[in-house]
Design a protein around this motif. Sequence first.
Motif, mmCIF file in Angstrom:
data_model
loop_
_atom_site.group_PDB
_atom_site.id
_atom_site.type_symbol
_atom_site.label_atom_id
_atom_site.label_comp_id
_atom_site.label_asym_id
_atom_site.label_seq_id
_atom_site.Cartn_x
_atom_site.Cartn_y
_atom_site.Cartn_z
ATOM 1 N N SER A 131 0.837 -1.209 0.000
ATOM 2 C CA SER A 131 0.000 0.000 0.000
ATOM 3 C C SER A 131 0.865 1.249 0.000
ATOM 4 N N PHE A 132 0.178 2.401 -0.182
ATOM 5 C CA PHE A 132 0.880 3.700 -0.176
ATOM 6 C C PHE A 132 1.556 4.012 1.150
ATOM 7 N N LYS A 133 1.199 3.276 2.189
ATOM 8 C CA LYS A 133 1.711 3.608 3.528
ATOM 9 C C LYS A 133 3.232 3.580 3.588
ATOM 10 N N ASP A 134 3.868 2.754 2.751
ATOM 11 C CA ASP A 134 5.331 2.643 2.818
ATOM 12 C C ASP A 134 6.026 3.971 2.490
ATOM 13 N N CYS A 154 0.965 2.073 16.295
ATOM 14 C CA CYS A 154 -0.061 2.649 15.409
ATOM 15 C C CYS A 154 -1.403 1.978 15.657
ATOM 16 N N ALA A 155 -2.449 2.681 15.259
ATOM 17 C CA ALA A 155 -3.768 2.054 15.106
ATOM 18 C C ALA A 155 -3.952 1.875 13.628
ATOM 19 N N SER A 156 -4.754 0.887 13.231
ATOM 20 C CA SER A 156 -4.819 0.657 11.796
ATOM 21 C C SER A 156 -6.068 -0.078 11.346
ATOM 22 N N THR A 157 -6.493 0.283 10.129
ATOM 23 C CA THR A 157 -7.488 -0.535 9.448
ATOM 24 C C THR A 157 -6.766 -1.618 8.626
ATOM 25 N N GLY A 158 -5.475 -1.767 8.819
ATOM 26 C CA GLY A 158 -4.741 -2.898 8.244
ATOM 27 C C GLY A 158 -3.474 -2.564 7.500
ATOM 28 N N ASN A 159 -3.538 -1.567 6.608
ATOM 29 C CA ASN A 159 -2.345 -1.284 5.801
ATOM 30 C C ASN A 159 -1.247 -0.593 6.591
ATOM 31 N N THR A 160 -1.636 0.338 7.464
ATOM 32 C CA THR A 160 -0.615 1.007 8.276
ATOM 33 C C THR A 160 0.120 -0.020 9.131
ATOM 34 N N SER A 161 -0.628 -0.964 9.701
ATOM 35 C CA SER A 161 0.020 -1.948 10.583
ATOM 36 C C SER A 161 0.952 -2.857 9.793
ATOM 37 N N TYR A 257 -8.198 11.028 -4.536
ATOM 38 C CA TYR A 257 -7.843 10.044 -3.512
ATOM 39 C C TYR A 257 -9.102 9.499 -2.831
ATOM 40 N N PRO A 258 -9.063 8.255 -2.384
ATOM 41 C CA PRO A 258 -10.077 7.809 -1.415
ATOM 42 C C PRO A 258 -9.800 8.536 -0.091
ATOM 43 N N GLY A 259 -10.823 8.813 0.680
ATOM 44 C CA GLY A 259 -10.616 9.534 1.941
ATOM 45 C C GLY A 259 -10.897 8.664 3.150
ATOM 46 N N LEU A 262 -7.454 10.942 6.129
ATOM 47 C CA LEU A 262 -7.073 12.141 5.370
ATOM 48 C C LEU A 262 -5.593 12.496 5.436
ATOM 49 N N GLY A 263 -4.762 11.508 5.690
ATOM 50 C CA GLY A 263 -3.314 11.714 5.619
ATOM 51 C C GLY A 263 -2.880 11.998 4.188
ATOM 52 N N ASN A 264 -3.434 11.253 3.248
ATOM 53 C CA ASN A 264 -3.092 11.466 1.840
ATOM 54 C C ASN A 264 -3.503 12.848 1.369
ATOM 55 N N ALA A 343 -10.731 -0.356 4.813
ATOM 56 C CA ALA A 343 -9.571 0.556 4.885
ATOM 57 C C ALA A 343 -10.006 1.977 5.191
ATOM 58 N N ILE A 344 -11.191 2.357 4.713
ATOM 59 C CA ILE A 344 -11.647 3.747 4.894
ATOM 60 C C ILE A 344 -12.901 3.823 5.784
ATOM 61 N N GLN A 345 -13.057 2.804 6.627
ATOM 62 C CA GLN A 345 -14.189 2.795 7.561
ATOM 63 C C GLN A 345 -13.802 3.624 8.795
ATOM 64 N N MET A 390 -10.533 -2.638 -2.539
ATOM 65 C CA MET A 390 -11.849 -2.000 -2.694
ATOM 66 C C MET A 390 -11.805 -0.491 -2.429
ATOM 67 N N ALA A 391 -11.101 -0.075 -1.376
ATOM 68 C CA ALA A 391 -11.056 1.366 -1.067
ATOM 69 C C ALA A 391 -10.466 2.143 -2.229
ATOM 70 N N SER A 392 -9.506 1.557 -2.925
ATOM 71 C CA SER A 392 -8.883 2.237 -4.067
ATOM 72 C C SER A 392 -9.866 2.386 -5.219
ATOM 73 N N LEU A 418 -4.487 4.840 -6.741
ATOM 74 C CA LEU A 418 -4.967 3.516 -6.312
ATOM 75 C C LEU A 418 -4.113 3.136 -5.106
ATOM 76 N N THR A 419 -4.703 3.261 -3.937
ATOM 77 C CA THR A 419 -3.910 3.323 -2.710
ATOM 78 C C THR A 419 -3.335 1.994 -2.224
ATOM 79 N N GLY A 420 -4.006 0.890 -2.569
ATOM 80 C CA GLY A 420 -3.502 -0.374 -1.998
ATOM 81 C C GLY A 420 -3.859 -1.567 -2.850
HETATM 82 N N1 F0G Z 1 -6.829 3.500 0.875
HETATM 83 C C1 F0G Z 1 -6.269 2.510 1.577
HETATM 84 C C2 F0G Z 1 -5.946 1.245 0.872
HETATM 85 C C3 F0G Z 1 -6.001 2.672 2.955
HETATM 86 O O1 F0G Z 1 -5.446 1.682 3.632
HETATM 87 C C4 F0G Z 1 -6.343 3.887 3.573
HETATM 88 C C5 F0G Z 1 -6.097 4.111 4.987
HETATM 89 C C6 F0G Z 1 -6.912 4.895 2.789
HETATM 90 C C7 F0G Z 1 -7.140 4.673 1.449
HETATM 91 C C8 F0G Z 1 -7.268 6.209 3.349
HETATM 92 O O2 F0G Z 1 -6.160 7.033 3.389
HETATM 93 O O3 F0G Z 1 -6.219 7.773 5.739
HETATM 94 O O4 F0G Z 1 -4.779 8.893 4.072
HETATM 95 O O5 F0G Z 1 -7.248 9.161 3.992
HETATM 96 N N2 F0G Z 1 -5.734 3.237 5.789
HETATM 97 C C9 F0G Z 1 -5.306 3.495 7.169
HETATM 98 C C10 F0G Z 1 -4.731 2.247 7.793
HETATM 99 C C11 F0G Z 1 -6.276 4.196 8.005
HETATM 100 O O6 F0G Z 1 -4.765 2.098 9.014
HETATM 101 O O7 F0G Z 1 -4.193 1.410 7.079
HETATM 102 P P1 F0G Z 1 -6.085 8.294 4.350
#
Ligand code: F0G
Length: 445
Positions: A131-134, A154-161, A257-259, A262-264, A343-345, A390-392, A418-420
């Motif tokens: 994912s973009f987190k790297d 960290c707290a995470s919806t998965g990708n950050t962790s 971007y998907p939101g 809102l770090g992105n 990811a964006i819940q 899906m979030a992407s 496409l974030t992840g």
């Molecule tokens: N897309 C993906 C695949 C994500 O994992 C996240 C966020 C977002 C979009 C939203 O990006 O937070 O910058 O607006 N995932 C975080 C996580 C919250 O914990 O992995 P954002």
Amino acid sequence: MDGDAFLRCIDPQCGLEYPIDSIRVQCEKGHLLDVKYKKIPSQNLKEVFYERRNSQGNIFNESGVWRFRDLLNFCQINTEDTSECSKFLVSLDGSEGRQSKPYQMSKVAEFIGTLSDNLWLQPEGYNPSGSFKDNGMATAVTHAKMVGAKKIVCASTGNTSASAGMFAANEDIDCDVYIPAGQIAPGKLSQAYQFGAQIVEVDGNFDDALKQSLEDAQNHNGYTVNSVNPFRIEGQKTIPFRALEYLNWEEPDWIVYPGGALGNTSSCGKALMELHEWGWIKKIPRIAVINSEGASTLSDLHNGKFEEEELRWNKGNPNVELISRYYDHLDKEGLRPKTKATAIQIGRPANILKGLRALEFTNGIATTVSDSEMLDGMSIVGLNGFDCEMASGASVVGIKKLIKEEIIKKDDVVVGILTGRQKDAMLPVDYHNDPQNRFARPPKN
Ligand code: F0G
């Protein structure tokens, strides 16, 4: 260190400043912080960045993040000195951001209803942890190392962790990840285990997990690597840098971007603010943030869906009480963020003020899409031979919706992020097994 970089509160009325080795994620008054640089980087660096693409075995040139190190030089090193880079900069052997660049995808363009030449999609899912987190984790962990942190949190919806766990394992530091129990994709959870992170299961959603992780980090000497950390934002600036560089620094009309937290959005806004201030770009691309219908805080507030007030950064005077009242309303009504795009819940985007600042600077917008739309978006990307989660898919169907509404014009040049990468193996299986779905190709027997 020559004191070129420091931290400053984002609130112009407050403006408190801190040294660069501070581990604060907020000023004393609770406002978010920015990394600031005193020097204006020379535009000759555009050539340098281009030359670095022929990396000649230098991992800091190979890295899509550190290739732009002069524009995020909070370590204040001599960026041409490889031994200084090796000493300070954290990298997964140059792989973060290395494969990321915008692509044209003809089937997606057809689905969206735009010209293939005008539509660019930038997969960030081909980063080492998927994912973009790297992009931002490389910089956050660089700062963690600078301040001698022993544990990242960290707290995470998965990708950050997944990303934090990967970098922590590589740097041999501890990593605690707070996850909303049962609400993250199995592929993401398994990555955190695989990289040896300590999982902390929180009975609640991401917003609850973030609250707990921030408290625990503060009380137990942890270093927070969520996007409230200003150094995460620095690395994520390289996402638009790569897009702009690929387009020969000719500004697109939109970046989409998907939101979630809102770090992105914040990092894209900061990147564009800096490039504009430094005279690197003239036109300011507009940012479009696509929320899920079930987790639509930014879109609701920005579009005046709550108390009929359109929330704005308002030159640094946002109506923060409106945000509090919105959150109280969610609590009172028992409204929890709900979407299959886990990811964006997120109901309480921690970077909302930086996000609003980014929208104001770029004349940006926010909108929502449904779960079934996001699944279609994800699937049509697949039919072009690219993988995303899906979030992407929100970026794809968000662009489609905005073109239909004529907010994005047909001849506008658009970059969608496409974030992840897909980490929920059953989502495409379920999608394609249901013939009702637009792009479904059910199995034969
Ligand atoms: N897309 C993906 C695949 C994500 O994992 C996240 C966020 C977002 C979009 C939203 O990006 O937070 O910058 O607006 N995932 C975080 C996580 C919250 O914990 O992995 P954002």
